[in-house]
Design a protein around this motif. Sequence first.
Motif, PDB file in Angstrom:
ATOM      1  N   TYR A 126       5.412 -43.965  14.864  1.00 54.97           N
ATOM      2  CA  TYR A 126       4.499 -43.273  15.785  1.00 54.97           C
ATOM      3  C   TYR A 126       4.650 -43.822  17.203  1.00 54.97           C
ATOM      4  CZ  TYR A 126       2.499 -40.930  11.792  1.00 54.97           C
ATOM      5  OH  TYR A 126       2.354 -40.143  10.689  1.00 54.97           O
ATOM      6  N   ARG A 127       4.868 -45.128  17.298  1.00 52.78           N
ATOM      7  CA  ARG A 127       5.056 -45.736  18.617  1.00 52.78           C
ATOM      8  C   ARG A 127       6.346 -45.253  19.276  1.00 52.78           C
ATOM      9  NH1 ARG A 127       2.212 -50.482  19.869  1.00 52.78           N
ATOM     10  NH2 ARG A 127       0.596 -50.945  18.327  1.00 52.78           N
ATOM     11  N   LYS A 177      -1.347 -56.560   8.909  1.00 48.70           N
ATOM     12  CA  LYS A 177      -0.693 -55.830   7.816  1.00 48.70           C
ATOM     13  C   LYS A 177       0.811 -56.083   7.777  1.00 48.70           C
ATOM     14  CE  LYS A 177      -1.840 -51.692   9.312  1.00 48.70           C
ATOM     15  NZ  LYS A 177      -2.709 -51.969  10.481  1.00 48.70           N
ATOM     16  N   GLY A 231       3.834 -47.560  11.792  1.00 48.10           N
ATOM     17  CA  GLY A 231       3.287 -47.609  13.150  1.00 48.10           C
ATOM     18  C   GLY A 231       4.415 -47.585  14.172  1.00 48.10           C
ATOM     19  N   ARG A 280      -8.324 -47.485  19.594  1.00 44.28           N
ATOM     20  CA  ARG A 280      -7.437 -46.972  18.544  1.00 44.28           C
ATOM     21  C   ARG A 280      -8.165 -46.833  17.209  1.00 44.28           C
ATOM     22  NH1 ARG A 280      -2.453 -49.710  17.322  1.00 44.28           N
ATOM     23  NH2 ARG A 280      -3.043 -51.560  18.493  1.00 44.28           N
ATOM     24  N   VAL A 310      -0.597 -44.134  21.896  1.00 41.76           N
ATOM     25  CA  VAL A 310      -0.075 -43.788  20.570  1.00 41.76           C
ATOM     26  C   VAL A 310      -1.076 -43.030  19.696  1.00 41.76           C
ATOM     27  CG1 VAL A 310      -0.559 -46.091  19.588  1.00 41.76           C
ATOM     28  CG2 VAL A 310       1.214 -44.676  18.568  1.00 41.76           C
ATOM     29  N   SER A 311      -2.353 -43.374  19.761  1.00 42.96           N
ATOM     30  CA  SER A 311      -3.301 -42.725  18.851  1.00 42.96           C
ATOM     31  C   SER A 311      -3.493 -41.244  19.167  1.00 42.96           C
ATOM     32  CB  SER A 311      -4.647 -43.451  18.856  1.00 42.96           C
ATOM     33  OG  SER A 311      -4.490 -44.729  18.287  1.00 42.96           O
ATOM     34  N   ARG A 345       2.808 -35.728  12.670  1.00 42.55           N
ATOM     35  CA  ARG A 345       2.514 -36.384  11.387  1.00 42.55           C
ATOM     36  C   ARG A 345       3.351 -35.764  10.271  1.00 42.55           C
ATOM     37  NH1 ARG A 345      -1.089 -39.948  12.318  1.00 42.55           N
ATOM     38  NH2 ARG A 345      -0.825 -40.616  10.166  1.00 42.55           N
ATOM     39  N   ARG A 387       5.999 -52.101  21.590  1.00 41.20           N
ATOM     40  CA  ARG A 387       4.830 -52.983  21.397  1.00 41.20           C
ATOM     41  C   ARG A 387       4.024 -53.176  22.673  1.00 41.20           C
ATOM     42  NH1 ARG A 387       5.166 -52.715  15.948  1.00 41.20           N
ATOM     43  NH2 ARG A 387       7.380 -52.762  15.466  1.00 41.20           N
ATOM     44  N   ALA A 405      -0.350 -39.637  17.814  1.00 38.73           N
ATOM     45  CA  ALA A 405      -0.345 -39.667  16.342  1.00 38.73           C
ATOM     46  C   ALA A 405      -1.339 -38.689  15.724  1.00 38.73           C
ATOM     47  CB  ALA A 405      -0.637 -41.086  15.848  1.00 38.73           C
ATOM     48  N   ASP A 461      -2.282 -44.123   6.744  1.00 39.45           N
ATOM     49  CA  ASP A 461      -2.475 -43.035   5.768  1.00 39.45           C
ATOM     50  C   ASP A 461      -1.494 -43.140   4.606  1.00 39.45           C
ATOM     51  OD1 ASP A 461      -0.172 -42.576   7.234  1.00 39.45           O
ATOM     52  OD2 ASP A 461      -0.442 -40.402   7.315  1.00 39.45           O
ATOM     53  N   ILE A 462      -1.000 -44.334   4.355  1.00 39.33           N
ATOM     54  CA  ILE A 462       0.042 -44.464   3.322  1.00 39.33           C
ATOM     55  C   ILE A 462      -0.552 -44.232   1.930  1.00 39.33           C
ATOM     56  CG2 ILE A 462       1.979 -45.851   2.472  1.00 39.33           C
ATOM     57  CD1 ILE A 462       1.996 -45.086   5.558  1.00 39.33           C
ATOM     58  N   ARG A 491      -9.865 -38.808  13.798  1.00 36.62           N
ATOM     59  CA  ARG A 491      -9.007 -37.630  13.982  1.00 36.62           C
ATOM     60  C   ARG A 491      -9.120 -36.723  12.756  1.00 36.62           C
ATOM     61  NH1 ARG A 491      -3.875 -41.377  13.397  1.00 36.62           N
ATOM     62  NH2 ARG A 491      -3.760 -41.450  11.126  1.00 36.62           N
TER      63      ARG A 491
HETATM   64  O1  C5P Z   1       0.463 -50.070  13.025  1.00 32.79           O
HETATM   65  P1  C5P Z   1       0.382 -49.909  14.508  1.00 32.79           P
HETATM   66  O2  C5P Z   1      -0.817 -50.558  15.116  1.00 32.79           O
HETATM   67  O3  C5P Z   1       1.651 -50.307  15.202  1.00 32.79           O
HETATM   68  O4  C5P Z   1       0.243 -48.325  14.719  1.00 32.79           O
HETATM   69  C1  C5P Z   1       0.154 -47.767  16.003  1.00 32.79           C
HETATM   70  C2  C5P Z   1      -0.610 -46.443  15.941  1.00 32.79           C
HETATM   71  O5  C5P Z   1       0.171 -45.478  15.226  1.00 32.79           O
HETATM   72  C3  C5P Z   1      -1.958 -46.465  15.247  1.00 32.79           C
HETATM   73  O6  C5P Z   1      -3.003 -46.902  16.101  1.00 32.79           O
HETATM   74  C4  C5P Z   1      -2.115 -45.011  14.825  1.00 32.79           C
HETATM   75  O7  C5P Z   1      -2.591 -44.220  15.892  1.00 32.79           O
HETATM   76  C5  C5P Z   1      -0.693 -44.591  14.529  1.00 32.79           C
HETATM   77  N1  C5P Z   1      -0.354 -44.623  13.102  1.00 32.79           N
HETATM   78  C6  C5P Z   1      -0.747 -43.554  12.317  1.00 32.79           C
HETATM   79  N2  C5P Z   1      -0.380 -43.489  11.013  1.00 32.79           N
HETATM   80  C7  C5P Z   1       0.339 -44.463  10.454  1.00 32.79           C
HETATM   81  C8  C5P Z   1       0.732 -45.588  11.220  1.00 32.79           C
HETATM   82  C9  C5P Z   1       0.350 -45.643  12.554  1.00 32.79           C
HETATM   83  O8  C5P Z   1      -1.416 -42.641  12.813  1.00 32.79           O
HETATM   84  N3  C5P Z   1       0.706 -44.362   9.169  1.00 32.79           N
END
Ligand code: C5P
Length: 227
Positions: A38-39, A16, A35, A184, A103-104, A113, A95, A107, A135-136, A191
């Motif tokens: 959240y990271r 993405k 992401g 993840r 992270v999950s 959130r 990363r 998040a 969730d965009i 969730r």
């Molecule tokens: O995009 P990326 O893999 O870096 O995202 C890391 C984690 O952040 C996802 O696995 C998810 O748990 C969380 N995330 C989310 N909502 C978003 C973007 C990322 O919950 N809009």
Amino acid sequence: DKKITIAIDGFSSTGKSTVAKKLARELGYVYVDTGAMYRAVTLYMMRKVFVADGNFDREAIIRHLPFINLKFVFNNSLGYGEIYLNNENVEKEIRYLDVSKHVSQVAAIPEIRKMLVKQQQEMGKNKGIVMDGRDIGTVVFPGAELKIFMTASTEQRAKRRYDELKERGDNIEYEAVLKNVKDRDFLDSTREDSPLRKAVDAVEFDNSRMNLEEQFEKVLKLANDKI
Ligand code: C5P
């Protein structure tokens, strides 16, 4: 030309962000990697709140939220914004697999959130934005003019992430990366708060068999049709 909002969602490591960055550059739009937000929050919690084994106290996490400042600072040579956590560039550290492993869970906490969605909506209020995440299209910008939902096979995605980490010199096993991608995907789509799912009006595309150039052409065409 009118400016639009472009939401790109999908499972982990579908590529993405690579497509989103390229698209944003082409259109002269802002790119936001949610992401990374959240990271960065997860990294902060790992440093300040987590106890051994990655266990954490939910209340302690929530108490720390007001002390987290996130911002993206545009890096001219990279062509996109790098994330700063309380004025520290954490683009690289977030990363690492260690962060990916936690992270999950972080998040999934609704208070987190809520805080990040508010910041994301603020960044996109003038449109002209490409935002990627989970969730965009469903929560952050349900009114986005263009929504894309990217998919690819699990093995393909794990392979891509593994190659990326190897490239950066991480000493890592493919099996560990594959497990993390699967874990993840599961946590993110099951969730309670804002689970990963395709918005009803999103265009789904499976890029398993497409190279970057083909993906980019396709996304650019979808965008130009809306602009
Ligand atoms: O995009 P990326 O893999 O870096 O995202 C890391 C984690 O952040 C996802 O696995 C998810 O748990 C969380 N995330 C989310 N909502 C978003 C973007 C990322 O919950 N809009």
